[in-house]
Design an enzyme around this catalytic site. Sequence first.
Site, PDB file in Angstrom:
ATOM      1  N   HIS A 134       0.820  -1.217   0.000  1.00  0.00           N
ATOM      2  CA  HIS A 134       0.000   0.000   0.000  1.00  0.00           C
ATOM      3  C   HIS A 134       0.849   1.261   0.000  1.00  0.00           C
ATOM      4  O   HIS A 134       0.360   2.330   0.318  1.00  0.00           O
ATOM      5  CB  HIS A 134      -0.957  -0.010   1.196  1.00  0.00           C
ATOM      6  CG  HIS A 134      -1.769  -1.257   1.288  1.00  0.00           C
ATOM      7  ND1 HIS A 134      -1.410  -2.298   2.112  1.00  0.00           N
ATOM      8  CD2 HIS A 134      -2.873  -1.646   0.614  1.00  0.00           C
ATOM      9  CE1 HIS A 134      -2.286  -3.281   1.957  1.00  0.00           C
ATOM     10  NE2 HIS A 134      -3.178  -2.926   1.044  1.00  0.00           N
ATOM     11  N   GLY A 135       2.154   1.117  -0.319  1.00  0.00           N
ATOM     12  CA  GLY A 135       3.000   2.288  -0.540  1.00  0.00           C
ATOM     13  C   GLY A 135       3.504   2.991   0.695  1.00  0.00           C
ATOM     14  O   GLY A 135       3.538   4.225   0.742  1.00  0.00           O
TER      15      GLY A 135
END
Lengths: 169, 259, 420
Positions: A134-135
């Site tokens: 999810h970065g």
Amino acid sequence: MAEKKTNRRDFLFTATYAVGAVGAGAVVWPMIDQMNPDASVKALASTEVDVSSVGPGKTITVLWRGKPVFIRRRTDEEIEEARSVKLEDLKHPEKDEDRAQNPEWLVMLGVCTHLGCVPLDQKGDYNGWFCPCHGSHYDTSGRIRKGPAPTNMEIPKYEFVNANTIKIG
Amino acid sequence: MKKFSRIIFLIIFITCFQYNSNAAEKVEYLKTDWSFKGLFGKFDRASLQRGYQVYTEVCSSCHSMKYLSYRNLAEKGGPEFTEAEAKAIAASFEVKDGPNSDGDMFTRPGKLSDKFVMPYDNVKAAQSANGGAYPPDMSVLVKARVGGVDYIYSLLQGYEDPPIGITLDDGVYYNKFMYGNKIKMANQLSDGLVEYSDGTNATVEQMSKDVTTFLMWAAEPHLEARHKMGFKAIVYLIILTTLVYFSMKRIWSRVKTEV
Amino acid sequence: MSDHEYNPKSKFGKWFNDRLPLLTLANHLTDYPTPKNLNYWWTFGGILTFCLITQIVTGLVLAMHYIAHADMAFDSVEHIMRDVNYGWLIRYIHANGASMFFLAVYIHIFRSLFYGSYKAPREIIWIIGIIIYLLMMAAAFMGYVLPWGQMSFWGATVITNLFSAIPLVGEGIVTWLWGGYSVDNPTLTRFFTLHYLIPFLILGLVVLHIWALHVPGNNNPVGIDIKKPSKDTVPFHPYIVIKDGFALLMFMIVFAFFVFYTPNILGHADNYIEADPLVTPAHIVPEWYLLPFYAILRSVPDKLLGVIAMLSAIFILAALPWLDTSKIRSAVFRPLYRQFYWILVADVLILGYVGAMPAEGLYLLIARVATAYYFLHFLVILPVLGFKEKTLPLPISITEPILGGSPNLAAAKNREGLKE
């Protein structure tokens, strides 16, 4: 007369119930405790890692209690970078000195604090780790700098039993 | 009540009969005092440590003990080596591990969490190295033999020349206590074979006793805890039974049943 | 069941009870009128319930650590014994609990045989009991296979092979049972599943067993019906609850002695040797509680007839209410039946003993005589006795002989005195 009899009878029954309850508890406890980690699992609760072959700027990953642990021998630049970050800039303020006992060695659980993926080494905008799920971006001290993760990667209990060996857990 | 106690007696009597097979075996085992027998039995720590020494120096070249871990040597109720001693013992053995990042298996010094190293990789290897006979794993050997510790203690000392008329094949030996009297293990113990680190005189009888004691612990590492808990449990039950008995008498006194 | 309405005290209680009458049930069980002359042989029903719950709880917990695979089963049991917290305790309770369960069930069955509890109107209770007993034996047999020791493996081989005696379909049935061409991993995994299942079937049957019992009510030592509940009975709680509790505690002391001091004495040493399909133990024996049937099986030289004899020995019990033609229930008043009862007890003990011995020579002869006698007892002696026996006169009611004022006081007192 009736009073006295009642008291004696009550005491006998109360004592019986009380002693019975103690027994019931004693019987229940092993049934519950057997689900706790058994001796063979507890024996693996700590693990010793030989880090003599880890050169500067290198990371190894070891398995500890079923989870990955990143052990990175940091370069001087990385240490400097980690130390110079202002605490106000951090989502989860933690000083690098508090995270790495020995500044050259970073030992932390390689588990993203967002939803548990394993972040990738030497990636991301902060020269540290990047979690592709999810970065989330982590810096050279493993602290969250950008992305959805709420806290820095966890530092487990560890110690150097000698210059070449780290005992985790 | 009388009939009830008669039946309980009958059950205990029959139990002691030992329903097991081998009623034909009428050999009297050699007797010795075992410190761990009886309601309050405990292991003799020094004997356990000596027994471990005998196992390691004499038996372990052929007999595995695959259910024991090195950490067991430092746990309560056993030989109770210190953790440092147990660590050193573990480290003196080479343990197979891997695969490493190249995909190869490698060996490394043992850790407390490792199981005892086995002399052979598998049963077939053990058999082929021992004339077709498998030296049994010793983890539960004492429980796996009728006669238990007495049997093993006797067998270790039971080697003698075969009586007249019995011929033995190559690699077969005569033992007074072995089932069928023929055994493929040669006599292993001789006086002074092991130099005990605590200085005890290592006679065959002493080594037999020590290693058998060690085997008993290996088979039942929680024996002492079991005995202790048993004592508490039965005392507790007797107390509760007494309380319940008097409660019962008091409750039933309301009913006219007595003549 | 009862004609009086129970009214819960609390509003919530009333609301709930109107929808699911659990409180009415609890009240019924509490007030349930029980004959006041029950002796300690009647406490074994409660003891059996305790045994069933103990086996289920310890079994459930063991199943959290046991691995039902031929390569790992033996190892997993050793793991339980050594590493799992209190694993040794739970395993020994479960293993010895099975023996205690059977000890209790045999006492319970023999109580029924003595006091005629199987007679009308309690035939269905009796038959449900036989089914429970059969399921117990199946569960115990399969449970014993799970540690995958030598006796586990070879006991399973011998007993499953018996089915091959069935003509035409026998071999096919055996292969189907095994899931292969010999006892192996598929057999083990299915035995584990069924071993886990059966106790819950037993639990259901126990509910039916007790329900069926509550229709006529308990039998009692003098075997006559309750005349006046107010005089002849006591409410189950607290009178029977406390008495069952006392008997249960005595039972638990015996149980504790086995678990803590001699946990392996009822087992077989060979089961601490890992299963080896290439090596057969010198003497294959089942656990002690199956020995009488094992003796009967081996006493018949023909394989199929041996199986039929063994199964008949159990099924014949189901026919007991009709085989025993006596109008009198309790052996207290049947002096001749009483003698034959004790001979049957001795016969079963003898069968158990020879069941553990090699099936040859004198042992085999004794087994054959004892087997023949067993069937003789049920098929010939019992029916004949019912007609021929001169029974003692019965008391007027349960309470009469105890309180006096009955011509049968002497007889009843005599018998009751012996029981104490």
